[in-house]
Design a protein around this motif. Structure first.
Motif, short mmCIF file in Angstrom:
data_model
loop_
_atom_site.label_atom_id
_atom_site.label_comp_id
_atom_site.label_asym_id
_atom_site.label_seq_id
_atom_site.Cartn_x
_atom_site.Cartn_y
_atom_site.Cartn_z
N UNK A 342 -1.59 -10.99 -2.30
CA UNK A 342 -3.01 -10.93 -1.97
C UNK A 342 -3.32 -10.73 -0.50
N UNK A 343 -2.32 -10.51 0.35
CA UNK A 343 -2.59 -10.45 1.80
C UNK A 343 -2.44 -9.04 2.40
N UNK A 344 -1.92 -8.09 1.64
CA UNK A 344 -1.63 -6.78 2.25
C UNK A 344 -2.90 -6.05 2.64
N UNK A 345 -3.84 -5.97 1.72
CA UNK A 345 -5.06 -5.22 1.96
C UNK A 345 -5.81 -5.78 3.17
N UNK A 362 -1.41 -0.49 -1.27
CA UNK A 362 -1.21 -0.01 -2.63
C UNK A 362 -0.63 1.39 -2.72
N UNK A 363 -0.54 2.10 -1.58
CA UNK A 363 -0.11 3.50 -1.62
C UNK A 363 1.28 3.66 -2.21
N UNK A 364 2.11 2.65 -2.10
CA UNK A 364 3.48 2.77 -2.60
C UNK A 364 3.58 2.54 -4.10
N UNK A 365 2.41 2.42 -4.76
CA UNK A 365 2.38 2.18 -6.21
C UNK A 365 1.55 3.25 -6.93
N UNK A 366 1.95 3.59 -8.15
CA UNK A 366 1.13 4.50 -8.97
C UNK A 366 -0.32 4.04 -9.01
N UNK A 367 -1.22 5.01 -8.95
CA UNK A 367 -2.66 4.76 -8.98
C UNK A 367 -3.13 3.92 -7.78
N UNK A 368 -2.28 3.75 -6.77
CA UNK A 368 -2.66 2.96 -5.61
C UNK A 368 -2.80 1.48 -5.89
N UNK A 369 -2.18 1.00 -6.98
CA UNK A 369 -2.36 -0.39 -7.39
C UNK A 369 -1.09 -1.20 -7.20
N UNK A 374 0.94 -6.92 -1.93
CA UNK A 374 1.84 -7.59 -0.99
C UNK A 374 2.75 -6.63 -0.20
N UNK A 375 2.55 -5.31 -0.35
CA UNK A 375 3.44 -4.38 0.36
C UNK A 375 2.68 -3.59 1.43
N UNK A 376 3.26 -3.54 2.62
CA UNK A 376 2.70 -2.75 3.72
C UNK A 376 3.79 -1.81 4.22
N UNK A 377 3.52 -0.51 4.17
CA UNK A 377 4.52 0.46 4.63
C UNK A 377 4.35 0.68 6.13
N UNK A 378 5.43 0.42 6.85
CA UNK A 378 5.41 0.60 8.31
C UNK A 378 6.20 1.86 8.64
N UNK A 379 5.55 2.79 9.37
CA UNK A 379 6.18 4.04 9.74
C UNK A 379 6.33 4.11 11.26
N UNK A 380 7.48 3.69 11.79
CA UNK A 380 7.59 3.56 13.25
C UNK A 380 7.98 4.85 13.99
N UNK A 381 8.11 5.97 13.29
CA UNK A 381 8.72 7.15 13.92
C UNK A 381 7.84 7.83 14.96
N UNK A 382 6.56 7.95 14.70
CA UNK A 382 5.73 8.83 15.53
C UNK A 382 5.31 8.25 16.88
#
Lengths: 405, 405
Positions: A342-345, A362-369, A374-382
């Motif tokens: 319940x804390x990601x959003x 939610x982006x890492x899940x089908x339908x954005x759900x 509880x998941x946050x995608x971190x993209x450190x490359x750019x």
């Protein structure tokens, strides 16, 4: 760590007025610079066989480009097609051709019954978007440390003929960094499927994208499928997007001879041939597996400090926060930050207020759900290393504020 | 003309052992050379708005590329999308998205009833192949000197809701060289269609490809559709394939704001963005309409003598043969050689025996079926002038032998 109250630390951070976009796995400008020699790589327009690369034709790609990707993917060149820039487009078109026309020897997927794909989660949002937008149902498959819940996968595909395919990012998965074990690869190749026209969409996006010192290998999915008597099951996708230039690379599809013939026929209706000048440029610049691996070492030297910085700052600021964890990937482009349910959003919204744009919750899940949020995608490359430092602190603060509220 | 018996003239010609491919409308190497400056056109990778063209993104194309095609097509830049190399692929994808997902505000074309396209004939084989391979029925529409049998078109589209679209090559059509009159353009824009989701696939492939001294213009189909209250009816396609490099150009789609939003949404699922480096290179090289027109003059200087040679030799060798005629195109890439009924296939086979590969008989018709077997598409662009001279003689001889048998 500061001893000031959390909220005032966060408010102070907001005052910095950052404007950082960490939402996508984009290479940094310094990484793109590594391939600037592409522009001077050509000394003429003729391929080995005399083809004038500037003209029409050559739907399967230049012979030398097929040979290069054959070497990179450990597949005979005859089982490789090289196309234009984006492997995502090749995946999309494989699905569209399968829906409209059917895979070799089978009726179109579109018909009386719904079409379903298995989707390992957390996974790549653009894979799921293809399914969602083209009318394919999705079923979540939990990822594990060595790949997937294979018992579940085997049970589902054996019993449900509407399951026509499955997404796989077998190495350094987006965003979890999972590497399939050879055992998982073999079970996927050999499992019994109720649908005779089942396909593994094998997105080998990070094959050479190591972050650690170990260059992790993997069983060859096409070999394993052939050995198991399912030669047409897997279609392998790869590209030079995160090797040379993200928007101007070349993409490849590797598969059984029957699948290659099928692809060539249908793609030949769509196009008179790919950009062969860009293919020749890439062959001249990338040369062979050894030179590609050397180039990837240069990428690693730029990426590794960014990942290390995020990991160190998460350890410092989140190491003692209950219910918070994150992946320590050995390759690829992402860290998966796992929050208490319940804390990601809320964390992503707070980071946004502080000027840090993250991939939507939610982006890492089908339908954005994301069922647990509880998941946050971190993209450190750019971002630059300095920006990464600030961003990691900001994300950690946002998460702590989110949990405290 | 020789007085030797026809068959011995043909046999003698065969002895030359030619090996000429005139099957496709490919630019000649000298034409491709006109754009070699493309390779040195870049002095950096940043677009006007700062976009790093090497990276991901920019699904609708670079702003300056949209502005360039907007100027070329006489359409606001906001109504133009610039994509990767092939306009054929854009046409294919418009049809696939319409079949699977429907055009804006309408159900998918695929459903209970069959989907039908009107196909002006003779026409472009690759258009017809998209329909045939993607399950769309085709109905022939005879072309006339100023376009089409519009009475027939209007009658058909008004009465049959399964007719969802129509192919149009409005200027210098492939292969007949027909130019639609403004009256035809207006009737196509204004006609009543039983299908509310009817689309004109407007392939403006030869807009600047004049062969004569006159630069023929044409009513603007998007304006005419808007005026007639059918703003979403036409989708315009164009590319730089026969302007710069056939295999490595950039392609554009122009349409109403609603169609552009629709395209952008669906194409955004397929790709993270086109090759923007190639777009920037083209913008730097092609610059604007005036410089494009100057480049096309150079193409004309190379193409015109080839067409004139074919026409003169046809006149010399076929001028007095009953039932034989051919087009004298004012632009484009083809001559349509019309034989007495039943002689095209045999002529093409005889030419093949003599080493001249022509487009297969029937290719200019849906399903490859030329009902009278009387059309031969001549593509004079690729071979050298000397080769053209021999080929034109050989084709004429083959036709005369075919008729005499």
């Amino acid at each position: 760590m500061s001893t000031a109250p959390l909220q005032s630390q966060y408010d102070e951070f907001k005052q910095l007025g950052l404007k950082l976009d960490m939402s996508r796995g984009k290479p940094a400008p310094e990484q793109l610079d590594l391939s600037n020699a592409l522009m001077a790589a050509l000394d003429g327009y003729a391929a080995h066989d005399g083809t004038d690369t500037r003209n029409y034709g050559g739907g399967v790609g230049l012979p030398e480009a097929r040979a290069l990707f054959g070497e990179l993917l450990d597949v005979p060149a005859a089982q490789v097609v090289v196309d234009s820039s984006a492997s995502l487009s090749l995946m999309h078109d494989v699905i569209v051709y399968s829906l409209l026309l059917g895979v070799p020897g089978h009726a179109p997927w579109m018909g009386a019954q719904p079409v379903t794909f298995l989707c390992p989660v957390p996974g790549y949002d653009r894979h799921f978007a293809i399914c969602e937008q083209r009318g394919i149902n999705m079923v979540n498959i939990p990822m594990t440390e060595d790949g997937l819940d294979m018992d579940l996968v085997e049970r589902l595909v054996a019993s449900d003929a509407s399951i026509k395919g499955m997404w796989c990012v077998p190495k350094y998965s987006n965003p979890g960094g999972v590497v399939y074990s050879d055992e998982v690869v073999r079970r996927l190749a050999a499992m019994k499927t109720a649908a005779p026209d089942f396909r593994l969409m094998w997105d080998d996006a990070y094959r050479f994208h190591h972050l650690g010192d170990e260059k992790i290998g993997m069983a060859n999915i096409l070999d394993e499928c052939a050995k198991a008597g399912n030669p047409d099951r897997a279609i392998v996708f790869a590209s030079s997007s995160k090797v040379s230039w993200a928007g101007s690379g070349v993409a490849a599809l590797a598969a059984s001879p029957a699948n290659i013939a099928w692809w060539t026929k249908h793609a030949g209706i769509r196009s008179i041939g790919p950009d062969k000048v860009n293919q020749l440029r890439h062959v001249r610049f990338l040369k062979n597996k050894a030179t590609v691996e050397a180039l990837m070492e240069q990428h690693r030297a730029l990426l590794r400090p960014k990942f290390d910085t995020v990991l160190a700052l998460f350890e410092e600021h989140l190491g003692s926060v209950p219910g918070v964890s994150w992946t320590r990937p050995k390759g690829g482009y992402f860290i998966d930050l796992v929050t208490p349910p319940g804390a990601a959003k809320r964390t992503i919204a707070l980071a946004k207020e502080a000027g840090i744009t993250l991939t939507p919750a939610g982006a890492a899940y089908p339908y954005g759900l994301d069922p647990e949020d509880s998941h946050i995608r971190i993209a450190p490359s750019f971002p630059s290393l300095d920006e990464i430092r600030q961003a990691a602190k900001g994300i950690a603060l946002s998460l702590r504020v989110a949990i405290s509220q």
